[in-house]
Design a protein around this motif. Structure first.
Motif, PDB file in Angstrom:
ATOM      1  N   LEU A  31       1.019  -1.115   0.172  1.00 15.94           N
ATOM      2  CA  LEU A  31       0.145   0.014  -0.030  1.00 15.94           C
ATOM      3  C   LEU A  31       1.087   0.991   0.146  1.00 15.94           C
ATOM      4  O   LEU A  31       1.847   1.252   0.794  1.00 15.94           O
ATOM      5  N   VAL A  32       0.930   2.058  -1.327  1.00 18.29           N
ATOM      6  CA  VAL A  32       1.402   3.252  -0.873  1.00 18.29           C
ATOM      7  C   VAL A  32       0.461   4.600  -1.218  1.00 18.29           C
ATOM      8  O   VAL A  32      -0.799   4.555  -1.951  1.00 18.29           O
ATOM      9  N   TYR A  33       0.262   5.208  -0.082  1.00 18.97           N
ATOM     10  CA  TYR A  33       0.073   6.390   0.158  1.00 18.97           C
ATOM     11  C   TYR A  33       0.674   7.717   0.211  1.00 18.97           C
ATOM     12  O   TYR A  33       2.018   7.582   0.816  1.00 18.97           O
ATOM     13  N   TRP A  71      -5.610  13.013  -0.331  1.00 17.87           N
ATOM     14  CA  TRP A  71      -7.288  13.453   0.315  1.00 17.87           C
ATOM     15  C   TRP A  71      -7.734  11.896   0.981  1.00 17.87           C
ATOM     16  O   TRP A  71      -9.008  12.103   1.599  1.00 17.87           O
ATOM     17  N   SER A  72      -7.391  11.243   0.697  1.00 21.52           N
ATOM     18  CA  SER A  72      -7.798   9.446   1.679  1.00 21.52           C
ATOM     19  C   SER A  72      -7.986   9.744   2.595  1.00 21.52           C
ATOM     20  O   SER A  72      -6.912  10.507   3.588  1.00 21.52           O
ATOM     21  N   ASP A 104      -9.786   5.348   6.803  1.00 14.94           N
ATOM     22  CA  ASP A 104      -9.490   4.703   5.155  1.00 14.94           C
ATOM     23  C   ASP A 104      -8.249   3.577   4.720  1.00 14.94           C
ATOM     24  O   ASP A 104      -8.371   2.907   5.449  1.00 14.94           O
ATOM     25  N   ARG A 105      -7.727   4.158   5.692  1.00 18.18           N
ATOM     26  CA  ARG A 105      -5.750   4.438   4.749  1.00 18.18           C
ATOM     27  C   ARG A 105      -5.963   2.930   6.172  1.00 18.18           C
ATOM     28  O   ARG A 105      -5.122   1.647   5.901  1.00 18.18           O
ATOM     29  N   GLU A 106      -6.014   3.242   7.565  1.00 21.42           N
ATOM     30  CA  GLU A 106      -5.610   2.685   8.392  1.00 21.42           C
ATOM     31  C   GLU A 106      -6.237   0.521   8.413  1.00 21.42           C
ATOM     32  O   GLU A 106      -5.988  -0.317   8.773  1.00 21.42           O
ATOM     33  N   ARG A 112       6.109  11.285   2.106  1.00 22.05           N
ATOM     34  CA  ARG A 112       6.708  12.250   2.411  1.00 22.05           C
ATOM     35  C   ARG A 112       6.420  13.461   1.419  1.00 22.05           C
ATOM     36  O   ARG A 112       6.764  13.132   0.196  1.00 22.05           O
ATOM     37  N   GLY A 113       5.005  14.638   1.865  1.00 19.65           N
ATOM     38  CA  GLY A 113       4.496  15.026   0.803  1.00 19.65           C
ATOM     39  C   GLY A 113       3.890  15.141  -0.588  1.00 19.65           C
ATOM     40  O   GLY A 113       3.868  16.013  -0.887  1.00 19.65           O
ATOM     41  N   ALA A 114       3.628  13.653  -0.635  1.00 22.44           N
ATOM     42  CA  ALA A 114       3.046  13.649  -1.767  1.00 22.44           C
ATOM     43  C   ALA A 114       1.323  13.619  -1.572  1.00 22.44           C
ATOM     44  O   ALA A 114       0.998  13.331  -0.301  1.00 22.44           O
ATOM     45  N   GLY A 115       0.530  13.708  -2.575  1.00 21.28           N
ATOM     46  CA  GLY A 115      -0.538  14.169  -1.999  1.00 21.28           C
ATOM     47  C   GLY A 115      -1.200  12.663  -2.749  1.00 21.28           C
ATOM     48  O   GLY A 115      -0.617  11.861  -2.428  1.00 21.28           O
TER      49      GLY A 115
END
Length: 88
Positions: free
Chosen positions: A37-39, A44-45, A49-51, A66-69
């Motif tokens: 999984l890459v967030y 915006w999620s 939901d990620r957890e 880090r720093g990415a959307g």
């Protein structure tokens, strides 16, 4: 993103399939393939939901960029390339 050519078609397709995408979550524990999984840190999620995805896929690896959307492939393609090269 919304102003890019073809975006309305993609957007419409995602929303038309949203019920089946949501229903598919219940089958997550059946997945046997390796998952990573890459967030993005600023995705915006929702964090919940990620957890929840992590909980459904306990064997999955997880990376937060880090720093990415949300659009990591456009924002930080180097990170994805490194992740893919690490398993190739």
């Amino acid at each position: 993103m919304g102003s890019r050519p073809g975006y309305p078609t993609v957007d419409r397709g995602v929303y038309q399939n949203l019920p089946s995408l949501i229903a598919a979550r219940s089958r997550s524990p059946e997945v046997k393939a390796p998952i990573h999984l890459v967030y993005g840190e600023k995705d915006w999620s929702r964090r919940s939901d990620r957890e929840a995805n992590r909980d459904l896929l306990p064997a999955a690896e997880f990376t937060q960029v880090r720093g990415a959307g949300h659009f990591i492939t456009l924002e930080r393609p180097d990170v994805l390339a490194d992740l893919l090269n690490a398993v190739a």
